[in-house]
Design an enzyme around this catalytic site. Sequence first.
Site, PDB file in Angstrom:
ATOM      1  N   GLU A 143       0.812  -1.436   0.092  1.00 21.11           N
ATOM      2  CA  GLU A 143      -0.110   0.025   0.170  1.00 21.11           C
ATOM      3  C   GLU A 143       1.021   1.267   0.085  1.00 21.11           C
ATOM      4  O   GLU A 143       0.570   2.347  -0.637  1.00 21.11           O
ATOM      5  CB  GLU A 143      -1.059   0.112   1.129  1.00 21.11           C
ATOM      6  CG  GLU A 143      -2.227   1.063   1.306  1.00 21.11           C
ATOM      7  CD  GLU A 143      -3.050   0.743   2.379  1.00 21.11           C
ATOM      8  OE1 GLU A 143      -3.680  -0.336   2.499  1.00 21.11           O
ATOM      9  OE2 GLU A 143      -3.159   1.665   3.222  1.00 21.11           O
ATOM     10  N   ASP A 144       1.906   1.244   0.755  1.00 17.87           N
ATOM     11  CA  ASP A 144       2.584   2.456   0.833  1.00 17.87           C
ATOM     12  C   ASP A 144       4.053   2.432   0.474  1.00 17.87           C
ATOM     13  O   ASP A 144       4.865   3.391   0.641  1.00 17.87           O
ATOM     14  CB  ASP A 144       2.688   2.692   2.345  1.00 17.87           C
ATOM     15  CG  ASP A 144       1.417   2.970   3.063  1.00 17.87           C
ATOM     16  OD1 ASP A 144       0.480   3.596   2.276  1.00 17.87           O
ATOM     17  OD2 ASP A 144       1.161   2.856   4.189  1.00 17.87           O
TER      18      ASP A 144
HETATM   19  N1  LIG Z   1      -3.155   7.170  14.165  1.00 15.77           N
HETATM   20  C1  LIG Z   1      -2.143   7.399  13.236  1.00 15.77           C
HETATM   21  N2  LIG Z   1      -2.104   7.001  11.774  1.00 15.77           N
HETATM   22  C2  LIG Z   1      -1.156   7.122  11.212  1.00 15.77           C
HETATM   23  C3  LIG Z   1      -0.051   8.086  11.602  1.00 15.77           C
HETATM   24  N3  LIG Z   1       0.761   7.839  10.705  1.00 15.77           N
HETATM   25  C4  LIG Z   1       0.548   7.374   9.867  1.00 15.77           C
HETATM   26  N4  LIG Z   1      -0.858   6.811  10.031  1.00 15.77           N
HETATM   27  C5  LIG Z   1      -1.624   5.856   8.910  1.00 15.77           C
HETATM   28  O1  LIG Z   1      -2.615   6.764   8.438  1.00 15.77           O
HETATM   29  C6  LIG Z   1      -3.606   5.758   8.312  1.00 15.77           C
HETATM   30  C7  LIG Z   1      -4.964   6.565   8.600  1.00 15.77           C
HETATM   31  O2  LIG Z   1      -4.921   7.964   7.935  1.00 15.77           O
HETATM   32  P1  LIG Z   1      -5.909   8.434   6.704  1.00 15.77           P
HETATM   33  O3  LIG Z   1      -5.855   9.505   6.193  1.00 15.77           O
HETATM   34  O4  LIG Z   1      -7.380   7.750   7.130  1.00 15.77           O
HETATM   35  O5  LIG Z   1      -5.983   7.125   5.587  1.00 15.77           O
HETATM   36  P2  LIG Z   1      -4.838   7.223   4.461  1.00 15.77           P
HETATM   37  O6  LIG Z   1      -3.691   7.705   4.937  1.00 15.77           O
HETATM   38  O7  LIG Z   1      -5.076   5.696   3.675  1.00 15.77           O
HETATM   39  O8  LIG Z   1      -5.725   8.057   3.266  1.00 15.77           O
HETATM   40  C8  LIG Z   1      -3.336   4.736   8.838  1.00 15.77           C
HETATM   41  O9  LIG Z   1      -3.220   3.612   7.534  1.00 15.77           O
HETATM   42  P3  LIG Z   1      -3.315   2.165   7.619  1.00 15.77           P
HETATM   43  O10 LIG Z   1      -2.369   1.436   8.905  1.00 15.77           O
HETATM   44  O11 LIG Z   1      -3.039   1.656   6.152  1.00 15.77           O
HETATM   45  O12 LIG Z   1      -4.887   1.841   8.171  1.00 15.77           O
HETATM   46  P4  LIG Z   1      -6.186   2.272   7.602  1.00 15.77           P
HETATM   47  O13 LIG Z   1      -6.570   3.366   8.657  1.00 15.77           O
HETATM   48  O14 LIG Z   1      -5.993   2.742   6.296  1.00 15.77           O
HETATM   49  O15 LIG Z   1      -7.004   1.241   7.795  1.00 15.77           O
HETATM   50  C9  LIG Z   1      -2.171   4.861   9.625  1.00 15.77           C
HETATM   51  O16 LIG Z   1      -1.333   3.695   9.741  1.00 15.77           O
HETATM   52  C10 LIG Z   1       0.012   8.484  13.110  1.00 15.77           C
HETATM   53  O17 LIG Z   1       0.541   9.205  13.348  1.00 15.77           O
HETATM   54  N5  LIG Z   1      -1.192   8.135  13.699  1.00 15.77           N
END
Ligand SMILES: Nc1nc2c(ncn2[C@@H]2O[C@H](COP(=O)(O)OP(=O)(O)O)[C@@H](OP(=O)(O)OP(=O)(O)O)[C@H]2O)c(=O)[nH]1
Length: 200
Positions: free
Chosen positions: A64-65
């Site tokens: 994904e990233d």
């Molecule tokens: N809470 C938090 N999240 C952070 C931080 N830095 C990066 N993230 C990541 O950001 C995602 C959530 O942010 P969004 O704006 O809702 O999603 P997006 O990045 O995919 O657009 C999560 O992705 P993901 O792991 O792929 O999960 P999902 O939320 O997409 O299911 C999370 O891991 C941080 O400092 N705090």
Amino acid sequence: MAEVTGILEAANFAAEKHKAQRRKDAEETPYINHPIGVARILSHEAGIDDVAVLQAALLHDTVEDTNTTFLEIEETFGLEVRRIVEEVTDDKTLPRMRRKQLQIEHAPHCSHKAKLVKLADKLYNLRDLKRSTPKGWSEKRVQEYFQWAFQVVSGLHGTNVAMEKHLDQLFKERGVSASVESDLLDKDVIWQPDSKESGV
Ligand SMILES: Nc1nc2c(ncn2[C@@H]2O[C@H](COP(=O)(O)OP(=O)(O)O)[C@@H](OP(=O)(O)OP(=O)(O)O)[C@H]2O)c(=O)[nH]1
Ligand SMILES: [Mn+2]
């Protein structure tokens, strides 16, 4: 010993892939803390010792990233790990609104192993939100993330008692429940295109 080696291999692969990335918190925590923390929740809190699940947790955000491909995951870690990672990977070419909606729709249909990784991912991210607000996120945006996560987690019910108990507690603390999930409407920040994200 082969199992330990396989898990370390996944940790190392993820560390290499995420090496230039940081979390969105003010401290700019190294991104790798997240996949390691997700795998740790599964092993230490959820009681999971399935190697493919722990490897998939470590690798869950690589496609994904980063520039990682599913084929690369399959060739290095096998088909089972590839399939789990595929199930938990959002299509980043879609707008956020659609990606978020698809997670809600797909959650109940995921395999048990993918559901475990999804629960641990949400638990880590919600704890992270409680600890520190990501740069540029308003309190409203944080609350909407909790409401959206509640909807995803509702579709994962019956997967793991320990993680679901912790998640229920976090939702309760935030006042998020089935009765308020209908408040998540198109006007809300989480559903807006990425371009509208800043400054809210
Ligand atoms: N809470 C938090 N999240 C952070 C931080 N830095 C990066 N993230 C990541 O950001 C995602 C959530 O942010 P969004 O704006 O809702 O999603 P997006 O990045 O995919 O657009 C999560 O992705 P993901 O792991 O792929 O999960 P999902 O939320 O997409 O299911 C999370 O891991 C941080 O400092 N705090
Ligand atoms: Mn994640």
